[in-house]
Design an enzyme around this catalytic site. Structure first.
Site, PDB file in Angstrom:
ATOM      1  N   ASP A  66      -3.288  -5.080   2.267  1.00  0.00           N
ATOM      2  CA  ASP A  66      -2.750  -5.990   3.275  1.00  0.00           C
ATOM      3  C   ASP A  66      -1.615  -6.809   2.658  1.00  0.00           C
ATOM      4  O   ASP A  66      -1.829  -7.548   1.698  1.00  0.00           O
ATOM      5  CB  ASP A  66      -3.873  -6.916   3.781  1.00  0.00           C
ATOM      6  CG  ASP A  66      -3.369  -7.886   4.825  1.00  0.00           C
ATOM      7  OD1 ASP A  66      -2.733  -7.427   5.778  1.00  0.00           O
ATOM      8  OD2 ASP A  66      -3.603  -9.097   4.680  1.00  0.00           O
ATOM      9  N   THR A  99       2.538  -7.258   8.439  1.00  0.00           N
ATOM     10  CA  THR A  99       2.964  -8.147   7.335  1.00  0.00           C
ATOM     11  C   THR A  99       3.739  -7.371   6.268  1.00  0.00           C
ATOM     12  O   THR A  99       4.683  -7.886   5.690  1.00  0.00           O
ATOM     13  CB  THR A  99       1.748  -8.831   6.695  1.00  0.00           C
ATOM     14  OG1 THR A  99       0.791  -7.833   6.342  1.00  0.00           O
ATOM     15  CG2 THR A  99       1.108  -9.811   7.641  1.00  0.00           C
ATOM     16  N   THR A 100       3.322  -6.119   6.003  1.00  0.00           N
ATOM     17  CA  THR A 100       4.042  -5.301   5.015  1.00  0.00           C
ATOM     18  C   THR A 100       5.366  -4.843   5.602  1.00  0.00           C
ATOM     19  O   THR A 100       6.410  -4.924   4.933  1.00  0.00           O
ATOM     20  CB  THR A 100       3.188  -4.083   4.606  1.00  0.00           C
ATOM     21  OG1 THR A 100       1.903  -4.533   4.184  1.00  0.00           O
ATOM     22  CG2 THR A 100       3.836  -3.316   3.482  1.00  0.00           C
TER      23      THR A 100
END
Length: 535
Positions: A66, A99-100
């Site tokens: 994550d 998020t990445t």
């Protein structure tokens, strides 16, 4: 007129540091690109995990892919890198996923900007081109989005596809059918409120991930007091945050001089009487269950047992808050006015066994949407990562229920936006067109990285995908299970429009902000003054 000295003048305090012009810009680019390179290997369904080992004695181990968790855990010193870390945190808070992607896109934009600045194109020209490109990409994304909220069956299928797509890049990918159904069921119970506080996640070691289940009720990981009823029906609950431990003498910072032990016994008796009065005041509320955030000592526990009241102690603050929310009660600290206190309601409280642990199960709570997800797993690291993965899926689904538009994943949306930006660049005269082309190239880097992480020939796959989009096959994307280009509609690879839009806007704004920088000034470190008056 006296000639001015050509010697450089230092206007900063000693110890302060300054980086100017190209040096400052290069420092920003290097920091941001390094952050992008750190997390890009975790992107996509075949992305790899990172092990994060915290410092200090008995350092904890975290295994995750994550982006937000990785970036939160690492300490960065570079100011541009900190901007990207904050941006991924905002993405996580806003929509829960992507998020990445948002970090990698911002880093790729800055990588392209570095090449353009080397060609002597001014940063403001690049920013102007990027802004127009962002607007065009956003419109292309909006036109491609589909809304099936009027058709309950199709919308349910959309939610399942979004959950599967979100979980396919996580640890739960091998059990995504089980967990996507679990996540959709939990979010559908919220009836559109999107209040994820009503979904409680409990992690219990043992069993396998497929033993995880959704419980329609509320589970509290605590014990019921000694000699108290273990099962209650039609329960009235008083939720409190009050001290129930004054059956021992506690007089701090003062001296009590007595001439015999009988006097000590008198003080103890007075303390006991005080506690008895407090318990009686609590019982006047007409309750049969008392839940306290703090400890309940033996004497008050015994009084509650005699009154046939179930007493649960040390329910941590998050547990008490959530319990108040789902049972419809309020947290109370004083008990003088029972008529003003709002009690929690619940149809049944009983003890249940999960693995080797006993938990308290509340069913028929006032807030009907409340539920508990029980996660099982072999190690604590697996449980933690499963919770993070499930949290991302729940956040995305809750957002999709509020904003029901969906787009296709697998690099399809990025290629669609890149095509729209390239078309704009072809119609735009001047240097801004070069900036737009660089924006499109950064967008196409996302499917490239997804293919690279899966071990496929990214150049060939992305070329095929680009050709498919030129032929107006606008739903085509990368099929990472076969290593080919495929139709995302047939494969059911769907993503939330909200996540994609937030990713595009956040990455372009962060990259633009870093590109504007031409000076980095570091304050002088604060000098330590020796303490001449130690206490």
């Amino acid at each position: 007129m006296a000639s001015l000295s050509m010697a450089p003048v230092n206007i900063f305090r000693s110890g302060a540091d300054e980086e100017k012009a190209e040096t400052a810009r290069l420092s920003s680019f290097v920091g941001a690109i390094a952050i992008g390179d750190l997390v890009k290997s975790t992107l996509g369904p075949k992305g790899m995990d990172k092990i994060l080992l915290s410092g200090g004695k008995g350092g904890t181990v975290t295994v995750t892919n994550d982006g937000a968790t990785i970036l939160k855990a690492i300490g960065v010193d570079n100011p541009a890198a900190k901007v990207l870390v904050d941006m991924s945190k905002v993405q996580d808070d806003e929509v829960g996923d992507g998020t990445t992607s948002v970090t990698v896109l911002a880093a790729e934009l800055l990588r392209e900007a570095e090449l353009l600045i080397a060609k002597k194109i001014h940063p403001q020209t690049i920013i102007s081109g990027w802004r127009k490109a962002t607007q065009t990409a956003r419109e292309a994304l909006r036109e491609a989005a589909a809304d099936h909220s009027n058709d309950a069956a199709r919308f349910q299928e959309d939610l399942l596809n979004i959950a599967r797509t979100t979980l396919s890049s996580k640890l739960l990918t091998h059990h995504k059918a089980h967990f996507s159904q679990l996540a959709v069921d939990a979010v559908m119970r919220l009836k559109g409120s999107g209040n994820l506080e009503a979904i409680h996640v409990i992690k219990k070691l043992g069993g396998s991930l497929t033993d995880s289940y959704l419980d329609e009720g509320f589970l509290l990981d605590k014990k019921i007091g000694v000699n108290q009823p273990k099962r209650l029906e039609n329960v009235k609950i008083l939720i409190a945050n009050t001290g129930m431990d004054t059956d021992k003498i506690k007089i701090f910072g003062s001296r009590v001089r007595v001439d015999s032990t009988a006097k000590v016994a008198e003080i103890e008796l007075a303390e006991k009487e005080k506690m008895k009065e407090k318990v009686e005041r609590i019982l006047k509320h007409g309750i049969n269950c008392f839940i306290n955030r703090q400890l309940i000592y033996n004497y008050p526990e015994q009084l509650f047992a005699q009154a046939g009241v179930m007493a649960i102690e040390h329910a941590d603050f998050a547990g008490v808050e959530r319990l108040a929310l789902v049972t419809g009660g309020e947290i109370t600290s004083t008990f003088e006015h029972p008529e003003l206190v709002k009690l929690g309601q619940c149809k049944l409280i009983e003890e249940v066994m999960i693995g080797e642990d006993t938990l308290i199960h509340f069913s028929g709570v006032a807030m009907g949407e409340a539920c508990t997800v029980v996660l099982r797993g072999a190690t604590q690291q697996i449980l933690d990562e499963a919770e993070r993965s499930l949290h991302d899926a729940l956040c995305v689904l809750a957002q999709t229920v509020k904003e029901p538009r969906t787009v296709y994943g697998g690099g399809c949306s990025e290629m669609l936006m890149a095509k729209a930006v390239i078309d704009l660049a072809n119609r735009t005269p001047g240097k801004e067109a070069v900036a737009m082309e660089s924006f499109a190239k950064a967008l196409t880097m996302l499917p490239t990285i997804i293919a690279d992480n899966a071990g496929y020939d990214s150049a060939d796959l992305v070329a095929q995908l680009r050709a498919a989009h030129q032929e107006n096959k606008t739903t085509f994307g990368l099929n990472m299970y076969q290593g080919t280009v495929g139709d995302m509609v047939e494969l059911g690879i769907t993503e939330s429009f909200q996540v994609k839009r937030q990713m595009l806007l956040s990455a372009s704004e962060a990259a633009e902000m870093i590109l504007r920088v031409d000076n980095i000034i570091k304050a002088a470190p604060r000098k330590r003054v020796p303490d001449h008056h130690p206490c």
